[in-house]
Every structure is written in C-alpha cells, then in structure tokens.
Design an enzyme around this catalytic site. Sequence first.
Site, PDB file in Angstrom:
ATOM      1  N   THR B  17      -7.364  16.902  -1.725  1.00 19.43           N
ATOM      2  CA  THR B  17      -8.694  16.686  -1.144  1.00 19.43           C
ATOM      3  C   THR B  17      -8.881  15.261  -0.631  1.00 19.43           C
ATOM      4  O   THR B  17      -9.900  14.933  -0.045  1.00 19.43           O
ATOM      5  CB  THR B  17      -9.809  16.998  -2.173  1.00 19.43           C
ATOM      6  OG1 THR B  17      -9.588  16.181  -3.325  1.00 19.43           O
ATOM      7  CG2 THR B  17      -9.793  18.451  -2.584  1.00 19.43           C
ATOM      8  N   GLY B  18      -7.890  14.393  -0.849  1.00 24.04           N
ATOM      9  CA  GLY B  18      -7.976  13.030  -0.309  1.00 24.04           C
ATOM     10  C   GLY B  18      -7.765  13.049   1.191  1.00 24.04           C
ATOM     11  O   GLY B  18      -7.360  14.065   1.762  1.00 24.04           O
ATOM     12  N   ILE B  97       5.126  11.013  -1.794  1.00 25.53           N
ATOM     13  CA  ILE B  97       4.975  10.289  -0.530  1.00 25.53           C
ATOM     14  C   ILE B  97       4.392   8.889  -0.773  1.00 25.53           C
ATOM     15  O   ILE B  97       4.670   7.956  -0.028  1.00 25.53           O
ATOM     16  CB  ILE B  97       4.013  11.059   0.412  1.00 25.53           C
ATOM     17  CG1 ILE B  97       4.407  12.537   0.531  1.00 25.53           C
ATOM     18  CG2 ILE B  97       3.917  10.395   1.784  1.00 25.53           C
ATOM     19  CD1 ILE B  97       5.741  12.790   1.170  1.00 25.53           C
ATOM     20  N   THR B  98       3.595   8.737  -1.797  1.00 22.78           N
ATOM     21  CA  THR B  98       2.855   7.499  -2.089  1.00 22.78           C
ATOM     22  C   THR B  98       3.703   6.232  -1.961  1.00 22.78           C
ATOM     23  O   THR B  98       4.790   6.145  -2.520  1.00 22.78           O
ATOM     24  CB  THR B  98       2.292   7.565  -3.526  1.00 22.78           C
ATOM     25  OG1 THR B  98       1.578   8.777  -3.669  1.00 22.78           O
ATOM     26  CG2 THR B  98       1.398   6.366  -3.809  1.00 22.78           C
ATOM     27  N   GLU B  99       3.163   5.259  -1.246  1.00 26.08           N
ATOM     28  CA  GLU B  99       3.811   3.946  -1.116  1.00 26.08           C
ATOM     29  C   GLU B  99       3.070   2.950  -1.996  1.00 26.08           C
ATOM     30  O   GLU B  99       1.845   3.002  -2.088  1.00 26.08           O
ATOM     31  CB  GLU B  99       3.744   3.472   0.341  1.00 26.08           C
ATOM     32  CG  GLU B  99       4.268   2.044   0.502  1.00 26.08           C
ATOM     33  CD  GLU B  99       4.354   1.579   1.951  1.00 26.08           C
ATOM     34  OE1 GLU B  99       3.875   2.307   2.844  1.00 26.08           O
ATOM     35  OE2 GLU B  99       4.893   0.491   2.159  1.00 26.08           O
ATOM     36  N   TYR B 160      13.012   9.587  12.067  1.00 26.94           N
ATOM     37  CA  TYR B 160      12.459  10.226  13.264  1.00 26.94           C
ATOM     38  C   TYR B 160      13.321   9.843  14.477  1.00 26.94           C
ATOM     39  O   TYR B 160      13.615  10.665  15.338  1.00 26.94           O
ATOM     40  CB  TYR B 160      11.015   9.805  13.544  1.00 26.94           C
ATOM     41  CG  TYR B 160      10.069   9.857  12.362  1.00 26.94           C
ATOM     42  CD1 TYR B 160      10.343  10.647  11.254  1.00 26.94           C
ATOM     43  CD2 TYR B 160       8.895   9.112  12.373  1.00 26.94           C
ATOM     44  CE1 TYR B 160       9.477  10.687  10.172  1.00 26.94           C
ATOM     45  CE2 TYR B 160       8.020   9.156  11.299  1.00 26.94           C
ATOM     46  CZ  TYR B 160       8.316   9.940  10.198  1.00 26.94           C
ATOM     47  OH  TYR B 160       7.451   9.952   9.146  1.00 26.94           O
ATOM     48  N   GLU B 210      19.599   0.712   4.500  1.00 28.65           N
ATOM     49  CA  GLU B 210      19.088  -0.610   4.841  1.00 28.65           C
ATOM     50  C   GLU B 210      19.496  -1.590   3.759  1.00 28.65           C
ATOM     51  O   GLU B 210      20.058  -1.197   2.725  1.00 28.65           O
ATOM     52  CB  GLU B 210      17.563  -0.553   5.025  1.00 28.65           C
ATOM     53  CG  GLU B 210      16.805  -0.088   3.799  1.00 28.65           C
ATOM     54  CD  GLU B 210      15.352   0.317   4.117  1.00 28.65           C
ATOM     55  OE1 GLU B 210      15.097   0.865   5.199  1.00 28.65           O
ATOM     56  OE2 GLU B 210      14.491   0.096   3.261  1.00 28.65           O
ATOM     57  N   HIS B 248       9.669  -2.632   3.040  1.00 29.90           N
ATOM     58  CA  HIS B 248       9.991  -1.775   1.902  1.00 29.90           C
ATOM     59  C   HIS B 248      10.241  -2.650   0.682  1.00 29.90           C
ATOM     60  O   HIS B 248      10.921  -3.658   0.771  1.00 29.90           O
ATOM     61  CB  HIS B 248      11.260  -0.961   2.176  1.00 29.90           C
ATOM     62  CG  HIS B 248      11.040   0.199   3.099  1.00 29.90           C
ATOM     63  ND1 HIS B 248      12.061   0.774   3.797  1.00 29.90           N
ATOM     64  CD2 HIS B 248       9.934   0.893   3.409  1.00 29.90           C
ATOM     65  CE1 HIS B 248      11.592   1.785   4.516  1.00 29.90           C
ATOM     66  NE2 HIS B 248      10.294   1.875   4.299  1.00 29.90           N
TER      67      HIS B 248
END
Lengths: 393, 291
Positions: B17-18, B97-99, B160, B210, B248
């Site tokens: 719901t966020g 997914i949270t960063e 991507y 990386e 990152h």
Amino acid sequence: MNIHEYQAKELLDMFGVANSPGGVASTPQEAEKIAASLNTQDLVIKAQVHAGGRGKGTFKNGFKGGVHLCKTPAEIRDTAAKMLGETLVTHQTGEDGRVVRKVLVAKSVEIQKELYFAILIDRAISAPVIVASTEGGVDIEAVAEHTPEKIFHLPVDPLIGLQPYEARKLAKMLGIPTALLKDAATLFENLYKLFIARDCSMVEVNPLVITKDNQVLALDAKFNFDDNALFRHPDVQAYRDIEEEDPREVEASKHSLSYIGLDGNIACLVNGAGLAMATMDIIKHHGGEPANFLDVGGGASEQQVTEAFKILVADSRVKAILVNIFGGIMKCDVIAQGIINAVKAVNLPVPLVVRLEGTNVDAGRKLLSESGLKLTAATDIADAAQKVVAAAA
Amino acid sequence: MSILVDKNTRLLVQGITGKSGAFHAKSCMEYGTNVVAGVTPGRGGEVFEGKVPVFDTTYEARKQTGCNATMIFVPPAGAADSILEAVDAGIELVICITEGIPVLDMMKVKAAMAKSKSRLIGPNCPGIITPGACKIGIMPGYIHKEGKVGVVSRSGTLTYEAVWQLSSRGHGQSTCVGIGGDPINGTSHLDVVKMFNDDPGTEAFIMIGEIGGTAEEEAAEWIGKNCKKPVAAFIAGATAPPGRRMGHAGAIVSGGKGTASGKIEAIQAAGIEVAATPADMADALLRRMAR
C-alpha cells in the site's frame, strides 16, 4: 562520513575505551585552561582538520607543523594562537589547505610498545572481523605485504558479538603482558560495543600503545560510519563538519543526490550507481576526463534533477555535460522536464549531450525537442560518450 | 526455461500500500505476474486493485494464498524485519528491492537465514524477470524479450543497458537477476552463475559487476573451472577514486582491494570475454558465442 580526532576521542570516552586525557579548544585561552587541568609537563597540541599528514604540514602564516609537544600551559596557549583560524596545508589537503577551527590538547604519553587494532566488516563472510598486529604506528598495508604473519584476523559472530575470552585471546596474541591482560581485553570489548552501537563500518586504532607507566591506551582512532544507518544516530550526524567537505558534494547532499566530485571537465548526470560509474569509464575510454559521479537515483523528482543540473553548471571546470538516462522507475519525461527547468533558471554555458532510453522515452524526447533547447542527442551510450568528449575538447 | 521464477510463481508484495510498493505491484501485474497477496501491517482486509487481498502479516498471507515468492518495498528501517518475517513464513524466494538498509541489520539477517531454506535476492536490487512469464521488481518490462541469454548484475540500470543491447540485436533473455549493490547480499554472482550453468533454457550469459568486494573474482574462478557455456562480463568503476563509496554502499575500493583492474584480470584469466565499455556488453557475448 569522516569525523575529527576530538570527536573520535569523545566517542572513546563515552564507551570507556582508555585513551590519553585531554580536551578540545576553540580559543588559545581554552587551550591553556585544558593544559593546566591536565597537570603535567608532557603536553601535545593537535590542529583539528580531517586531512592526514598534519605533523609535517605547514600553515600559510609560515608556522610549521600541525602537531606540537609543549611543556607548559602558556606554551600551549601561544601555539594554539598560531594555529587557530589559520590555514594548514598538508600532503592530503591540496594547495588550498584547511582552516583550523579547533585544537585538541592532550597529555603526551611515553610509549613502550605500539600495536595495531581495527574492527571492520568482512563482506566475504558477512561478519565483523578484528584485525590486529604487533606492529603498530606504521602503515598496516605495508605490514600485510611484507610480514603477513604479524597480522591476526578474528571473525566475530554477528549474533553473539565479541566474547570476553576472545578479547583475552587477542590480547595474548598481541603479546600484552599478564598484568595488563584484563585492561587490554576491556578496551577491546568496549571498542567492539562502540562499533556496534554506532553502526560503524570501520574503527582503526593505530597505534594502540602500552605506555612506559604500564597503561594500554587507544592513542589514535579513526572511524567510518555506515551512511545507511546514520538515520538512527543523531549524535553521529551532529559530528558532520561541512567545512571539511567538497562544496559541490555538500550542495548535492542537501537535495539527496549521490554526487562525488572529480578533477575532469566532463560533467555527467546519470540514473543508477552502476550506470553512473560505467558512464565515467566510457568517457575516459574515449579520451575524456569525468568531472563527477552523479547518480540521481531511481525515483528522482523534477526538482532534484533541476538542482543536480545547477550543481553541474556551477562548476567552472566543466566544459561539457552528458546526461545518460536509462529509465526504469525513473521516467525520461521527468528527466527532460527537470533539464528544461534548470536551463531556464541558469543559462547553459557549455555544450549538452543527452542520451535517453527506457520508460516514457518518446515523451521525454518530444519535450526536449519542443523546448528549443540547444542540445546534441545521442543514440546510445558509446555515441553519447564520443560526442561529449568531442564537445569538451 | 528459466531460473528462480516462471509462470507458476505466486507473488506476495510486502509494503503493497506504500507509494512505490503500489506502483510496482501494479506494473508487475500488468506484465502478467501472478500477484496473489499483499501485506501492510494495520491494513489487513483491504483489497488492492480490486483483486489482491491485503493481510496484516506475512504468515497469514502465506497460509491463505500459498504465495511462494515475495517482493519487499518496506522502507530501510523496517526492511530487515520484513525479510525475516518472510523467512519465518516459509516463503521460498525473498526479493528485497529496498535501498539503504544498515549493514549491521543485513549482517544479522544473513546469519539468521543460514539455517533457513529461503533464498534472498538483494537488497538494493531491481529484482528478477523471466521475460514473458514473470516480472518481480522495478525493471521496465518492455525492453525484455523471451530468449536464451541470462544476465546477472549488481546494478539495475546497467542490467537494463545490457538487456536493451541484447534485445535490439535479436537476442532474448532466459532470466535476468539483479543481486543488488549492497556489501552484504543474499545471493551472490556465483550462486546465480551456477543456476545459469544448470539451466537448459540458458545458453550463454552476461555477468555485470562493479568495484568493491571479491564476488566477481570468485564467480570467475568457478566459471573458469566448471562452466561450459559462453560468458561475457563487464566491470564498472575503473575510473572511481579509491576510498569513496560510488552510490552503491558496496561499490568502494578500500585498502587496494576490489579494484576494477583486479576483477578484469581474474575474469580474463577464466576465459571470459570482457566488454571494454558498457556499450560493448552484448557484442562481447556475441563475440564469445562465435568463437
């Protein structure tokens, strides 16, 4: 985030990690007062800037050395007067140097033995690891290269933390005499508590010393903090000294942009950390030099893009700008509108190359072409890099 | 064929719901992903987009819907707790997914997960997609094409980029896995490389890494010894200054370790084709496949 030596000392004191007594001063009078309270003839005064190499540095007023041994409070006061408000240049500050706003006054100790002690996160085992050595006060990388057998590694179980027996074992490995074993173990345990309690990514004590009067002290401590955890440590956040940071980075951080200043002349605005790094790499590959790393992130707003663009344009070194966007969450039309707004606000002094791909790419390209902005469109990342390098030449 | 996710994946969204959770849950549904449940504590009983039931706890969601994968969009301060909640509920695949999750939180999560059967992907990652079958994450679905090339990467946008290059050269993807840009993550390059190696639907793959850590070197060594499929790789960050965190949390060269040149050396030594620039990722793989 870096902190000052006196702030590191505050943290050590707060967690009961034994170190040399002293205090921080902003005026010569305060410095004198601290020196008097220490009640000793062995005093040291240290200029507080983030850069290393202070001892061998020179002030722009001609005064030599950012670290001095003194005998009396009066001598401390006079030395403080030559440091405070003056600019110290060391091999790490660059020609501009750093203005000294505070000095640390402490008791100078006589050293019997110098050791090395650090706690950091070992990514390979996803746990904290203690790195300790009988060789302290020197560059630990050199010790690791020439005499690796003198460095000990002790991984710590992240769920139960450093146990007292492990601290005692380490003290023994470091050759700490029996009489000082418990003091050393307590120091290690308290340092570990501090590391966890403040979400450090590294604590490095170099040197850890045994003094001639038989004390174990953390003589110099460097801290690194996990930026991701700063939200739960307002006291650590308060240690931030923006006077010590690149002004471009300070401005970027106000708008939650991930920016790192570099020395080249091609500015980049990219979404995603990996693509931002790769964009710098491809600029270099085609013979250019990047002026910055800038990741506007996955969900940047029009406003953030505008602010990011302003930072790039304000940098006098910049001769050309490359915008490289692969829209995922980030929508190309948002980026385009942000650029258009920024250029309206600040006049574009240098050539602009734009490469857009991904979510809402057609809407983004349409916005840019209808805006009448003077820009060079690029078809892919290689084309973009070649065009921007040519534009900056 | 594919790895980790396919048509049978039944997805839960934690934090549905966020703002981000809702947006991406919807976009996954539009792609065709079978989203069967959502969780937001205190919002149990609601229905998302007219068809997805929202629960207060992950345990209930699992029990009621049999979800076997979860996508987490909970903000950093509560994300570690959400991962552990999913693990406790027995959900097989946990994609975070949270960063911005604190490293010490992830350290504890990783230690606590050692005994569980759940697999964690991420955190700080774009997610995972098997084109045409199941999209779990924030990647733009339309750039992907069904096919036989795998992609594994620490970076979202670089993935991507690679996918775009592959698709525009007519090569579709089996599965693309974003393992995330944090120093401590649930699934490594090597874990995914082994899965690609075993997957009959994957004929070749691209590994994108990386600076920072040694995960790419470990994967490269294993590929050199065990992998018969063509592999290409790209490492970002050759021009990054040492000691600075490049966006990152995990992208940092410290103490001379984790440099791009060191990684590229290890990759070349393993017989993997190295992409000279990020524009060369798909072509590097095609060169390797033509050999």
